[in-house]
Write a protein that holds these residues in place. Structure first.
Motif, PDB file in Angstrom:
ATOM      1  N   LEU A   1      21.110  34.712  50.603  1.00 31.77           N
ATOM      2  CA  LEU A   1      22.538  34.506  50.750  1.00 31.77           C
ATOM      3  C   LEU A   1      23.182  35.763  51.320  1.00 31.77           C
ATOM      4  CD1 LEU A   1      23.268  32.701  47.361  1.00 31.77           C
ATOM      5  CD2 LEU A   1      22.869  31.674  49.593  1.00 31.77           C
ATOM      6  N   TYR A   2      24.181  35.573  52.175  1.00 31.51           N
ATOM      7  CA  TYR A   2      24.825  36.686  52.861  1.00 31.51           C
ATOM      8  C   TYR A   2      26.327  36.656  52.625  1.00 31.51           C
ATOM      9  CZ  TYR A   2      20.452  37.025  55.484  1.00 31.51           C
ATOM     10  OH  TYR A   2      19.126  37.153  55.838  1.00 31.51           O
ATOM     11  N   THR A   3      26.939  37.813  52.773  1.00 32.13           N
ATOM     12  CA  THR A   3      28.393  37.892  52.715  1.00 32.13           C
ATOM     13  C   THR A   3      28.967  37.497  54.068  1.00 32.13           C
ATOM     14  OG1 THR A   3      28.629  40.149  53.525  1.00 32.13           O
ATOM     15  CG2 THR A   3      28.155  39.878  51.177  1.00 32.13           C
ATOM     16  N   ALA A   4      30.296  37.404  54.117  1.00 33.46           N
ATOM     17  CA  ALA A   4      30.959  37.084  55.377  1.00 33.46           C
ATOM     18  C   ALA A   4      30.781  38.167  56.415  1.00 33.46           C
ATOM     19  CB  ALA A   4      32.456  36.867  55.122  1.00 33.46           C
ATOM     20  N   ALA A   5      30.379  39.378  55.965  1.00 34.48           N
ATOM     21  CA  ALA A   5      30.135  40.478  56.894  1.00 34.48           C
ATOM     22  C   ALA A   5      28.657  40.609  57.257  1.00 34.48           C
ATOM     23  CB  ALA A   5      30.634  41.792  56.298  1.00 34.48           C
ATOM     24  N   GLY A   6      27.879  39.602  56.895  1.00 33.97           N
ATOM     25  CA  GLY A   6      26.479  39.581  57.300  1.00 33.97           C
ATOM     26  C   GLY A   6      25.550  40.393  56.428  1.00 33.97           C
ATOM     27  N   ASP A   7      26.029  40.946  55.313  1.00 35.14           N
ATOM     28  CA  ASP A   7      25.175  41.734  54.425  1.00 35.14           C
ATOM     29  C   ASP A   7      24.492  40.843  53.398  1.00 35.14           C
ATOM     30  OD1 ASP A   7      25.797  44.345  55.469  1.00 35.14           O
ATOM     31  OD2 ASP A   7      27.783  44.134  54.553  1.00 35.14           O
ATOM     32  N   LYS A   8      23.265  41.222  53.068  1.00 34.10           N
ATOM     33  CA  LYS A   8      22.507  40.461  52.079  1.00 34.10           C
ATOM     34  C   LYS A   8      23.147  40.612  50.702  1.00 34.10           C
ATOM     35  CE  LYS A   8      17.849  40.079  50.122  1.00 34.10           C
ATOM     36  NZ  LYS A   8      16.465  40.633  50.154  1.00 34.10           N
ATOM     37  N   LEU A   9      23.236  39.495  49.993  1.00 38.21           N
ATOM     38  CA  LEU A   9      23.785  39.510  48.640  1.00 38.21           C
ATOM     39  C   LEU A   9      22.667  39.747  47.637  1.00 38.21           C
ATOM     40  CD1 LEU A   9      26.391  36.615  48.678  1.00 38.21           C
ATOM     41  CD2 LEU A   9      26.848  38.958  48.011  1.00 38.21           C
ATOM     42  N   ASP A  10      22.729  40.866  46.914  1.00 38.47           N
ATOM     43  CA  ASP A  10      21.684  41.183  45.947  1.00 38.47           C
ATOM     44  C   ASP A  10      22.145  40.975  44.512  1.00 38.47           C
ATOM     45  OD1 ASP A  10      19.730  41.992  47.859  1.00 38.47           O
ATOM     46  OD2 ASP A  10      20.849  43.860  48.138  1.00 38.47           O
ATOM     47  N   ASN A  11      23.388  41.307  44.237  1.00 37.02           N
ATOM     48  CA  ASN A  11      23.889  41.270  42.867  1.00 37.02           C
ATOM     49  C   ASN A  11      24.657  39.979  42.621  1.00 37.02           C
ATOM     50  OD1 ASN A  11      24.760  41.867  40.307  1.00 37.02           O
ATOM     51  ND2 ASN A  11      26.429  43.201  40.994  1.00 37.02           N
ATOM     52  N   LEU A  12      23.960  38.960  42.148  1.00 36.87           N
ATOM     53  CA  LEU A  12      24.603  37.664  41.934  1.00 36.87           C
ATOM     54  C   LEU A  12      24.582  37.273  40.454  1.00 36.87           C
ATOM     55  CD1 LEU A  12      23.573  35.674  45.099  1.00 36.87           C
ATOM     56  CD2 LEU A  12      25.815  36.517  44.474  1.00 36.87           C
ATOM     57  N   SER A  13      24.927  38.228  39.616  1.00 39.89           N
ATOM     58  CA  SER A  13      25.126  37.942  38.194  1.00 39.89           C
ATOM     59  C   SER A  13      26.244  38.849  37.700  1.00 39.89           C
ATOM     60  CB  SER A  13      23.849  38.189  37.395  1.00 39.89           C
ATOM     61  OG  SER A  13      23.515  39.563  37.396  1.00 39.89           O
ATOM     62  N   ALA A  14      26.911  38.413  36.655  1.00 44.94           N
ATOM     63  CA  ALA A  14      28.013  39.199  36.107  1.00 44.94           C
ATOM     64  C   ALA A  14      28.261  38.808  34.670  1.00 44.94           C
ATOM     65  CB  ALA A  14      29.283  38.980  36.930  1.00 44.94           C
ATOM     66  N   ASN A  15      28.705  39.784  33.888  1.00 45.98           N
ATOM     67  CA  ASN A  15      29.128  39.502  32.524  1.00 45.98           C
ATOM     68  C   ASN A  15      30.518  38.883  32.556  1.00 45.98           C
ATOM     69  OD1 ASN A  15      26.773  40.593  31.375  1.00 45.98           O
ATOM     70  ND2 ASN A  15      27.631  42.666  31.494  1.00 45.98           N
ATOM     71  N   LEU A  16      30.755  37.948  31.649  1.00 43.02           N
ATOM     72  CA  LEU A  16      32.010  37.203  31.626  1.00 43.02           C
ATOM     73  C   LEU A  16      33.029  37.870  30.696  1.00 43.02           C
ATOM     74  CD1 LEU A  16      30.427  33.646  31.408  1.00 43.02           C
ATOM     75  CD2 LEU A  16      31.684  34.561  33.360  1.00 43.02           C
ATOM     76  N   GLU A  17      34.253  37.960  31.178  1.00 49.45           N
ATOM     77  CA  GLU A  17      35.352  38.463  30.360  1.00 49.45           C
ATOM     78  C   GLU A  17      36.127  37.274  29.800  1.00 49.45           C
ATOM     79  OE1 GLU A  17      39.562  40.871  30.952  1.00 49.45           O
ATOM     80  OE2 GLU A  17      37.948  41.123  32.421  1.00 49.45           O
ATOM     81  N   LYS A  18      36.445  37.326  28.518  1.00 47.12           N
ATOM     82  CA  LYS A  18      37.146  36.212  27.884  1.00 47.12           C
ATOM     83  C   LYS A  18      38.640  36.227  28.215  1.00 47.12           C
ATOM     84  CE  LYS A  18      34.307  34.780  23.998  1.00 47.12           C
ATOM     85  NZ  LYS A  18      34.285  34.453  22.548  1.00 47.12           N
ATOM     86  N   ASP A  19      39.182  35.012  28.387  1.00 47.17           N
ATOM     87  CA  ASP A  19      40.622  34.861  28.579  1.00 47.17           C
ATOM     88  C   ASP A  19      41.390  35.423  27.390  1.00 47.17           C
ATOM     89  OD1 ASP A  19      40.638  33.524  31.014  1.00 47.17           O
ATOM     90  OD2 ASP A  19      40.448  31.556  30.080  1.00 47.17           O
ATOM     91  N   ARG A  20      42.554  35.947  27.696  1.00 49.83           N
ATOM     92  CA  ARG A  20      43.526  36.259  26.644  1.00 49.83           C
ATOM     93  C   ARG A  20      44.624  35.206  26.783  1.00 49.83           C
ATOM     94  NH1 ARG A  20      42.241  40.601  29.298  1.00 49.83           N
ATOM     95  NH2 ARG A  20      44.227  40.746  30.420  1.00 49.83           N
ATOM     96  N   GLU A  21      44.556  34.202  25.929  1.00 54.84           N
ATOM     97  CA  GLU A  21      45.426  33.049  26.089  1.00 54.84           C
ATOM     98  C   GLU A  21      46.865  33.382  25.721  1.00 54.84           C
ATOM     99  OE1 GLU A  21      43.844  29.641  24.147  1.00 54.84           O
ATOM    100  OE2 GLU A  21      42.057  29.568  25.404  1.00 54.84           O
ATOM    101  N   GLY A  22      47.769  32.639  26.316  1.00 55.09           N
ATOM    102  CA  GLY A  22      49.187  32.857  26.068  1.00 55.09           C
ATOM    103  C   GLY A  22      49.986  31.642  26.483  1.00 55.09           C
ATOM    104  N   SER A  23      51.263  31.847  26.740  1.00 57.00           N
ATOM    105  CA  SER A  23      52.117  30.739  27.140  1.00 57.00           C
ATOM    106  C   SER A  23      53.333  31.305  27.868  1.00 57.00           C
ATOM    107  CB  SER A  23      52.535  29.928  25.916  1.00 57.00           C
ATOM    108  OG  SER A  23      53.209  28.756  26.318  1.00 57.00           O
ATOM    109  N   ILE A  24      54.391  30.508  27.941  1.00 55.98           N
ATOM    110  CA  ILE A  24      55.639  30.938  28.569  1.00 55.98           C
ATOM    111  C   ILE A  24      56.522  31.526  27.478  1.00 55.98           C
ATOM    112  CG2 ILE A  24      57.661  30.168  29.841  1.00 55.98           C
ATOM    113  CD1 ILE A  24      55.883  27.819  30.853  1.00 55.98           C
ATOM    114  N   SER A  25      56.927  32.778  27.649  1.00 60.42           N
ATOM    115  CA  SER A  25      57.696  33.439  26.585  1.00 60.42           C
ATOM    116  C   SER A  25      59.199  33.273  26.751  1.00 60.42           C
ATOM    117  CB  SER A  25      57.348  34.928  26.529  1.00 60.42           C
ATOM    118  OG  SER A  25      57.666  35.560  27.758  1.00 60.42           O
TER     119      SER A  25
END
Length: 873
Positions: free
Chosen positions: A733-757
């Motif tokens: 897989l490549y980026t839009a700039a033609g570079d090879k994609l090597d790092n295709l994993s990431a740790n997930l950050e949890k939502d901080r839920e809220g509403s309209i105040s």
């Protein structure tokens, strides 16, 4: 050859002949060595079963690749008679060719009286089908096939293929009365149809509509028998289209509008009351006969050779075409300028007198019809073709509300200034200060393959809106006018050029004195006319440079003419605005995508530099000053000076919901690198959460500048922590700039839920500002539709219109609902009101199509809120 060998050869030949005759499936699916992809003939066979079509046509003998000895001869003969297919320019139907999604969609579009794009939806056009995938396609389009009375119905379209009675049913989609009804009867008792009712089968006593039935649009395309439409009791039929290819039609009872589109048709009115009769300019030689117990309030004749005859009453007849004949009595006839008055009884027989009054009228009869067809076929007046400075004639002029004055609305194109002007005018007495008329409209030149229901227009978007469906498709403009008189009211819109534009369409809905238009008034131009409105250029989407800074990728939304992409000297590199003389383009390649022209880009030009740029943080840009490069129809590539952007090389902005069931992330993967279609890239990408591969039905993706956003909703997930993306086939897989994609994993950050105040109404600016809970993880800069918000004024609830975004401000993240979204509300004298977020249909019901919902970073939709008081400033 000895006798034994001769017998063996003869036996083999005999077996082969028997197999060919006894196993006709081989004619449809061919051999099992080709992945069992079905042929066109097999598709037609299954569709014919669906609608109950059995009648053949002798016209099939003219088809060059369908022989009488062929096992699919009868199938193709039925298909030709049913109007499911037409031969190509070489008089061929290609029955053994492998069927694609696009072919199936084109056949089903004939049944549904719509266009192929509407049926195809998000399916990949070029994908071939197996028996299983064909069955799935047919079931998705028509989940209900009725062959016996009082069948239980699911949500969605319905096909009736036998004579039946339906009682107490609500059809949330289209109803097709199929060919299998033949010359028998179908009775609809207390049946409401929210979509179109398409009549393909039935005889002289055929379609009986009774009780409290409510039919919005009825389209008649019965090719085998004369058909009768009988409306009884309190039943309503608002509009009837009689299309090309139909036989004669008899109408009994009360009908709102009858629109005749096909040539050489005879329409008989028996004990009928018709509010509006329209003969489109395509309906040459139409004959309308009204018996003594029938009446027509207003008739508009746009086709040459039209005749209105009989003993019935017609109050007014607008004549916009030559060679017409009117022999009914007591009608007031208005004749358009330069049109020959119709022949009457007095013209045909000097002994006969008539009380019919004929006058010339510059604005007779709602303007002139454009012919063509609306989504249901048919067309009516619009008025723009009467303007001598505007030669553009709409392909659809579908005026559905009789409260518009004759010839209105008018749509006029201004090619010089790239705009259109819509002029509205209502009939005398419709609107006043005491009962103002509200006109809601939409204008689009991008998503013209979508249609709009009345509710969608009220909401400010395209698509279908009913109790079960809330399709939200963007449109360029949504507007609102308040009218209190019978004068002209004009609005202008600047039309943008889209390479993928199919034309230009406007929709208008009137809300006055408690009555809202049943269906929108639609005026549409085809692409040839619409593109003459704008000054077409080939626009640049994005320009990227790779990590090594020696290759530039130029992305465009238009398909380029390869023969014009020849001169690398047309491009130069600038540094801080100054041309670099020592840097030049050493090689130029056109990398057009070979799949469907969908997604963010259609073409890419790869520019190799003679040496790498230095790795400082200066502003480099790509400059193009030439006009050599054009698209495939000759529009030039615009002159530009665009900064070179870089692309991240891995997953970013990876979030999950508190419960772990929603995951969203961005990755710079682009389809042009593998020259694939949407479906093919989806098939080749594997999404993994905590090592588990997510089923394709549980994730979706969309394009944004620089990235592809992938969203997951899987109820089996809990406490999600890591996301990965892989190529199932092992492709790089490549980026839009033609570079090879090597790092295709990431740790997930949890939502901080809220509403309209809080909520504030800025009276001077006429806008509502909603402040979101501090530090909440709402999607930033992402659009959603304001019709999911409601305001309450003096105890009455109103949905808002249009769309808004979450954006940063000094007060934190806010949503601004501006004046365009509030035009339909008169807030000038309001002293207090409140607002709440009230999504019409939840994300679960919308099967992962969440792009139109207010959401957290993970893609999880925000819950509905209670009403929040609005502070007025």
């Amino acid at each position: 050859m000895n006798n034994k060998l001769k017998k063996i050869v003869a036996l083999c030949l005999a077996f082969a002949m028997v197999a060919t005759v006894v196993l006709p499936e081989s004619a449809y699916a061919k051999t099992k060595k080709t992945a069992n992809y079905v042929t066109r003939a097999y598709v037609l066979q299954q569709v014919e079963k669906l609608i109950g079509a059995t009648q053949t046509s002798d016209d099939v003998i003219q088809i060059k690749d369908v022989k009488k000895s062929s096992p699919y001869y009868k199938t193709m003969s039925i298909a030709v008679n049913a109007g499911l297919v037409k031969p190509d320019s070489n008089q061929k139907l290609h029955p053994t060719k492998k069927a694609t999604n696009k072919y199936v969609a084109s056949v089903l579009a004939k049944i549904s009286e719509t266009n192929t794009k509407n049926v195809l939806g998000k399916k990949t056009a070029a994908t071939k089908l197996t028996k299983k995938s064909l069955k799935t396609f047919l079931n998705q389009k028509f989940p209900n096939v009725v062959s016996k009375s009082d069948a239980k119905l699911k949500k969605g379209n319905v096909i009736i293929n036998k004579p039946v009675t339906l009682n107490d049913a609500k059809i949330t989609g289209d109803l097709v009365i199929g060919d299998g009804v033949a010359d028998k009867e179908v009775v609809l008792n207390n049946v409401t149809v929210t979509g179109k009712t398409i009549v393909r089968g039935g005889g002289e006593n055929s379609i009986i509509i009774t009780g409290t039935s409510d039919i919005s649009d009825m389209v008649i395309r019965q090719v085998n028998n004369k058909v009768s439409i009988k409306v009884k009791g309190d039943a309503k039929v608002r509009m009837v289209y009689i299309n090309d290819g139909s036989n004669d039609v008899n109408i009994v009872g009360t009908v709102g509008t009858v629109n005749i589109v096909g040539e050489n048709l005879k329409v008989t009115l028996t004990d009928a009351v018709v509010n509006t009769l329209i003969v489109a300019d395509t309906a040459k030689n139409a004959v309308v006969e009204a018996d003594k117990n029938s009446s027509i309030k207003e008739a508009t004749l746009n086709a040459a050779g039209t005749q209105i005859q009989g003993e019935g009453k017609v109050e007014a007849i607008n004549v916009n075409a030559n060679d017409t004949v009117v022999t009914v009595k007591d009608a007031k006839i208005n004749v358009k300028d330069n049109v020959t008055p119709p022949k009457t009884n007095a013209d045909n027989n000097s002994q006969t007198t008539t009380d019919t009054n004929i006058s010339n009228d510059n604005n007779s009869g709602g303007g002139s019809s454009s012919g063509g067809s609306s989504t249901s076929g048919g067309s009516t007046s619009g008025g723009s073709s009467e303007n001598p400075s505007t030669p553009d004639v709409p392909k659809v002029n579908y005026v559905t509300d009789s409260r518009f004055a004759d010839g209105y609305p008018k749509v006029v194109t201004d090619k010089e200034n790239q705009k259109i002007t819509i002029t509205y005018k209502l009939k005398d007495g419709v609107a006043s200060e005491e009962k103002p008329a509200k006109i809601y409209n939409l204008v689009t030149d991008y998503n013209t393959n979508w249609d709009a229901t009345t509710e969608a227009v009220l909401h400010g978007h395209l698509g279908v809106v009913n109790e079960q469906t809330h399709e939200m498709v963007p449109t360029e403009y949504y507007d609102f006018l308040k009218i209190t008189d019978a004068g002209e009211h004009t609005v202008d819109y600047k039309i943008m050029d889209h390479a993928t534009s199919d034309g230009l369409t406007t929709y208008s809905v009137i809300d006055c004195d408690g009555k809202v238009s049943d269906t929108p008034t639609k005026i549409a131009f085809d692409r040839d006319t619409a593109t003459s409105v704008v000054k077409n250029k080939v626009y640049v989407s994005d320009v990227y440079i790779n990590k090594a800074k020696d290759t530039v990728y130029l992305y465009l939304r238009s398909e380029l003419d390869q023969t014009t992409v020849t001169s690398a000297a047309a491009f130069t590199i600038k540094k801080n605005g100054q041309t670099l003389n020592d840097i030049r383009i050493s090689k130029m390649e056109l990398m057009s995508k070979t799949g469907e022209k969908s997604g963010p880009y259609v073409a890419c030009i790869k520019l190799s530099l003679n040496k790498a740029l230095d790795d400082s943080t200066v502003n480099y840009s790509l400059y193009y000053a030439g006009t050599e490069i054009t698209d495939t129809v000759g529009n030039p590539l615009e002159t530009f000076d665009r900064s070179l952007m870089t692309v991240s090389d891995g997953i970013k902005n990876a979030y999950t919901s508190q419960d772990g069931q929603y995951v969203s992330f961005e990755v710079p993967v682009y389809q042009w690198m593998s020259y694939t279609t949407y479906q093919e890239i989806r098939d080749d990408l594997g999404v993994y959460v905590d090592g588990k591969q997510i089923n394709q039905k549980n994730w979706s993706y969309s394009w944004s500048i620089g990235d592809m956003n992938i969203r997951v909703h899987d109820t089996s997930l809990t406490n999600s922590k890591k996301v990965e993306l892989k190529s199932v086939s092992g492709k790089t897989l490549y980026t839009a700039a033609g570079d090879k994609l090597d790092n295709l994993s990431a740790n997930l950050e949890k939502d901080r839920e809220g509403s309209i105040s809080s909520a504030v109404y800025e009276k001077e600016n006429n806008k509502i500002v909603l402040t979101l809970t501090e530090n909440s993880s709402f999607e930033k800069g992402f659009g959603f539709y304001d019709c999911n918000f409601m305001v309450k004024i003096a105890g009455k609830e109103y949905r808002l219109r249009g769309n808004s975004y979450v954006r940063p401000s000094n007060a934190g993240y806010i949503i601004e609902i501006d004046k365009d979204n509030l035009k339909h509300l008169d807030l000038s004298e309001v002293s207090e009101f409140s607002i709440k977020y009230a999504p019409i249909i939840s994300a679960d019901e919308r099967t992962n199509d969440w792009n139109d919902l207010f959401a957290y970073n993970s893609g999880k939709p925000v819950d509905a809120t209670d009403y929040i008081p609005i502070t007025i400033q």
